[in-house]
Design a protein around this motif. Structure first.
Motif, PDB file in Angstrom:
ATOM      1  N   LEU A  40       2.619  -4.723  -6.295  1.00  0.00           N
ATOM      2  CA  LEU A  40       3.140  -4.006  -7.458  1.00  0.00           C
ATOM      3  C   LEU A  40       3.802  -2.680  -7.098  1.00  0.00           C
ATOM      4  CD1 LEU A  40       0.362  -4.739 -10.090  1.00  0.00           C
ATOM      5  CD2 LEU A  40       2.672  -5.699  -9.977  1.00  0.00           C
ATOM      6  N   VAL A  41       3.233  -1.921  -6.155  1.00  0.00           N
ATOM      7  CA  VAL A  41       3.893  -0.657  -5.794  1.00  0.00           C
ATOM      8  C   VAL A  41       5.199  -0.931  -5.059  1.00  0.00           C
ATOM      9  CG1 VAL A  41       1.780   0.728  -5.809  1.00  0.00           C
ATOM     10  CG2 VAL A  41       2.558  -0.285  -3.663  1.00  0.00           C
ATOM     11  N   SER A  42       5.282  -2.037  -4.360  1.00  0.00           N
ATOM     12  CA  SER A  42       6.532  -2.392  -3.683  1.00  0.00           C
ATOM     13  C   SER A  42       7.616  -2.749  -4.689  1.00  0.00           C
ATOM     14  CB  SER A  42       6.310  -3.581  -2.743  1.00  0.00           C
ATOM     15  OG  SER A  42       5.379  -3.242  -1.760  1.00  0.00           O
ATOM     16  N   VAL A  43       7.293  -3.640  -5.597  1.00  0.00           N
ATOM     17  CA  VAL A  43       8.258  -4.034  -6.620  1.00  0.00           C
ATOM     18  C   VAL A  43       8.602  -2.834  -7.503  1.00  0.00           C
ATOM     19  CG1 VAL A  43       8.580  -5.490  -8.667  1.00  0.00           C
ATOM     20  CG2 VAL A  43       7.585  -6.455  -6.592  1.00  0.00           C
ATOM     21  N   GLY A  44       7.594  -2.036  -7.856  1.00  0.00           N
ATOM     22  CA  GLY A  44       7.837  -0.854  -8.679  1.00  0.00           C
ATOM     23  C   GLY A  44       8.757   0.148  -8.004  1.00  0.00           C
ATOM     24  N   SER A  45       8.595   0.330  -6.715  1.00  0.00           N
ATOM     25  CA  SER A  45       9.465   1.253  -5.981  1.00  0.00           C
ATOM     26  C   SER A  45      10.904   0.764  -5.976  1.00  0.00           C
ATOM     27  CB  SER A  45       8.976   1.424  -4.543  1.00  0.00           C
ATOM     28  OG  SER A  45       7.706   2.014  -4.510  1.00  0.00           O
ATOM     29  N   ILE A  46      11.097  -0.504  -5.696  1.00  0.00           N
ATOM     30  CA  ILE A  46      12.450  -1.065  -5.652  1.00  0.00           C
ATOM     31  C   ILE A  46      13.093  -0.983  -7.042  1.00  0.00           C
ATOM     32  CG2 ILE A  46      13.772  -3.186  -5.327  1.00  0.00           C
ATOM     33  CD1 ILE A  46      11.703  -3.893  -3.101  1.00  0.00           C
TER      34      ILE A  46
ATOM     35  N   ILE B 209       5.588  -8.615   0.511  1.00  0.00           N
ATOM     36  CA  ILE B 209       5.231  -9.902   1.116  1.00  0.00           C
ATOM     37  C   ILE B 209       3.830  -9.823   1.707  1.00  0.00           C
ATOM     38  CG2 ILE B 209       5.790 -11.504   2.997  1.00  0.00           C
ATOM     39  CD1 ILE B 209       8.777 -10.785   2.419  1.00  0.00           C
ATOM     40  N   TRP B 210       3.539  -8.714   2.380  1.00  0.00           N
ATOM     41  CA  TRP B 210       2.214  -8.519   2.951  1.00  0.00           C
ATOM     42  C   TRP B 210       1.156  -8.506   1.850  1.00  0.00           C
ATOM     43  CZ3 TRP B 210      -1.935  -5.210   2.932  1.00  0.00           C
ATOM     44  CH2 TRP B 210      -2.804  -5.297   4.023  1.00  0.00           C
ATOM     45  N   GLY B 211       1.473  -7.853   0.738  1.00  0.00           N
ATOM     46  CA  GLY B 211       0.549  -7.812  -0.395  1.00  0.00           C
ATOM     47  C   GLY B 211       0.283  -9.198  -0.962  1.00  0.00           C
TER      48      GLY B 211
ATOM     49  N   SER C 263      17.250   6.655   0.555  1.00  0.00           N
ATOM     50  CA  SER C 263      16.245   5.690   0.120  1.00  0.00           C
ATOM     51  C   SER C 263      16.542   4.245   0.521  1.00  0.00           C
ATOM     52  CB  SER C 263      16.071   5.766  -1.398  1.00  0.00           C
ATOM     53  OG  SER C 263      17.244   5.381  -2.051  1.00  0.00           O
ATOM     54  N   LEU C 264      17.727   3.953   1.032  1.00  0.00           N
ATOM     55  CA  LEU C 264      18.058   2.570   1.402  1.00  0.00           C
ATOM     56  C   LEU C 264      17.085   1.942   2.401  1.00  0.00           C
ATOM     57  CD1 LEU C 264      21.950   2.478   1.447  1.00  0.00           C
ATOM     58  CD2 LEU C 264      20.387   1.401  -0.181  1.00  0.00           C
ATOM     59  N   PRO C 265      16.625   2.659   3.442  1.00  0.00           N
ATOM     60  CA  PRO C 265      15.643   2.028   4.340  1.00  0.00           C
ATOM     61  C   PRO C 265      14.317   1.692   3.654  1.00  0.00           C
ATOM     62  CG  PRO C 265      16.673   3.895   5.422  1.00  0.00           C
ATOM     63  CD  PRO C 265      17.113   3.922   3.989  1.00  0.00           C
ATOM     64  N   LEU C 266      14.051   2.303   2.508  1.00  0.00           N
ATOM     65  CA  LEU C 266      12.827   1.967   1.778  1.00  0.00           C
ATOM     66  C   LEU C 266      12.837   0.532   1.264  1.00  0.00           C
ATOM     67  CD1 LEU C 266      12.086   5.114  -0.401  1.00  0.00           C
ATOM     68  CD2 LEU C 266      10.531   4.041   1.220  1.00  0.00           C
ATOM     69  N   ILE C 267      14.016   0.015   0.977  1.00  0.00           N
ATOM     70  CA  ILE C 267      14.096  -1.326   0.381  1.00  0.00           C
ATOM     71  C   ILE C 267      13.478  -2.387   1.304  1.00  0.00           C
ATOM     72  CG2 ILE C 267      15.632  -3.074  -0.602  1.00  0.00           C
ATOM     73  CD1 ILE C 267      15.425  -0.422  -2.249  1.00  0.00           C
ATOM     74  N   PRO C 268      13.922  -2.515   2.567  1.00  0.00           N
ATOM     75  CA  PRO C 268      13.273  -3.531   3.409  1.00  0.00           C
ATOM     76  C   PRO C 268      11.797  -3.221   3.688  1.00  0.00           C
ATOM     77  CG  PRO C 268      14.907  -2.305   4.685  1.00  0.00           C
ATOM     78  CD  PRO C 268      15.044  -1.885   3.263  1.00  0.00           C
TER      79      PRO C 268
ATOM     80  N   VAL D 140      -8.293  -6.406  -5.699  1.00  0.00           N
ATOM     81  CA  VAL D 140      -6.999  -5.991  -6.269  1.00  0.00           C
ATOM     82  C   VAL D 140      -6.044  -5.420  -5.230  1.00  0.00           C
ATOM     83  CG1 VAL D 140      -8.002  -5.554  -8.536  1.00  0.00           C
ATOM     84  CG2 VAL D 140      -7.747  -3.662  -6.922  1.00  0.00           C
ATOM     85  N   ALA D 141      -6.457  -5.317  -3.985  1.00  0.00           N
ATOM     86  CA  ALA D 141      -5.618  -4.694  -2.950  1.00  0.00           C
ATOM     87  C   ALA D 141      -4.280  -5.410  -2.788  1.00  0.00           C
ATOM     88  CB  ALA D 141      -6.364  -4.645  -1.616  1.00  0.00           C
ATOM     89  N   GLY D 142      -4.284  -6.707  -2.743  1.00  0.00           N
ATOM     90  CA  GLY D 142      -3.032  -7.455  -2.591  1.00  0.00           C
ATOM     91  C   GLY D 142      -2.091  -7.216  -3.759  1.00  0.00           C
ATOM     92  N   SER D 143      -2.650  -7.230  -4.958  1.00  0.00           N
ATOM     93  CA  SER D 143      -1.838  -6.961  -6.147  1.00  0.00           C
ATOM     94  C   SER D 143      -1.290  -5.542  -6.121  1.00  0.00           C
ATOM     95  CB  SER D 143      -2.678  -7.148  -7.415  1.00  0.00           C
ATOM     96  OG  SER D 143      -3.163  -8.457  -7.490  1.00  0.00           O
ATOM     97  N   TYR D 144      -2.100  -4.590  -5.680  1.00  0.00           N
ATOM     98  CA  TYR D 144      -1.655  -3.197  -5.596  1.00  0.00           C
ATOM     99  C   TYR D 144      -0.442  -3.069  -4.674  1.00  0.00           C
ATOM    100  CZ  TYR D 144      -1.536   1.672  -4.121  1.00  0.00           C
ATOM    101  OH  TYR D 144      -1.120   2.946  -3.816  1.00  0.00           O
TER     102      TYR D 144
END
Length: 150
Positions: free
Chosen positions: A120-126, A77-79, A65-70, A113-117
Motif C-alpha cells: 500500500l505505501v508503494s502504490v500510494g507513493s506512486i 512486489i516484495w510486499g 522523484s523518478l528513481p522512486l518509481i522503480p 499486515v506487513a505485506g499489505s503495508y
C-alpha cells in the motif's frame, strides 16, 4: 521547493523501511527488524502522502522523484510476496527476509499486515507522485505558460 522536500522525504521513508528488511536477524522466527522498519517508516510515509495530496509537483521535483518509481514497484512486489508467504502459505516473514525456512507465522497482527503495508505505501507513493504532477500539468495548461521553479 516543497515538491523536492517531499520527494526527499519519500526517499527517506523508503530507506528507513528497507534498512532492516534483509538483515539476517530473526530471533526465534520473530521478524523484529521488519516490525521496527514499519514503525520507523510510517510517519515519513504519512507526512509524504499528506504533502503530495496538496502539492503541484514541478519539473525539478519530478526529475528527483523518478528513481522512486522503480524502487516503489520493487517494494510493492516484495510486499505482495510477503503477503503470500505470511497470509496464504502461513510461514513466518523471516522466511522471506532471511531466505531460510523459519516455520509458521506468528499470530502477531503486525506480521500479518506487513505485506499489505509495503504494498500500500508503494502504490500510494506512486499514485501520490502522479497526482501531484497531474495537478502541476493542469495548472500549466490553464495558465498557458510553463513555470518549472517556485
Amino acid at each position: 521547493m516543497a515538491g523536492v522536500a517531499t520527494s526527499i522525504l519519500l526517499y527517506f521513508a523508503w530507506l528507513v523501511s528497507w534498512h532492516q528488511v534483509y538483515i539476517d536477524h530473526c530471533p526465534m522466527g520473530d521478524a523484529q527488524p521488519l516490525k521496527l522498519a514499519i514503525f520507523l517508516s510510517v510517519v515519513p510515509y504519512v507526512v509524504g502522502f499528506t504533502l503530495l495530496s496538496s502539492l503541484r509537483l514541478r519539473i525539478p521535483a519530478l526529475v528527483l522523484s523518478l528513481p522512486l518509481i522503480p524502487m516503489m514497484v520493487w517494494q510493492g512486489i516484495w510486499g505482495l510476496r510477503l503477503f503470500v508467504i505470511v497470509n496464504v502459505e502461513g510461514l513466518s516473514a523471516c522466511t522471506l527476509t532471511v531466505g531460510a525456512p523459519f516455520g509458521s507465522a506468528s499470530d502477531d497482527w503486525l506480521e500479518q499486515v506487513a505485506g499489505s503495508y509495503y504494498f500500500l505505501v508503494s502504490v500510494g507513493s506512486i499514485l501520490g507522485l502522479a497526482h501531484a504532477y497531474r495537478r502541476f500539468r493542469r495548472e500549466v495548461s490553464g495558465s498557458g505558460q510553463l513555470e518549472v521553479f517556485d
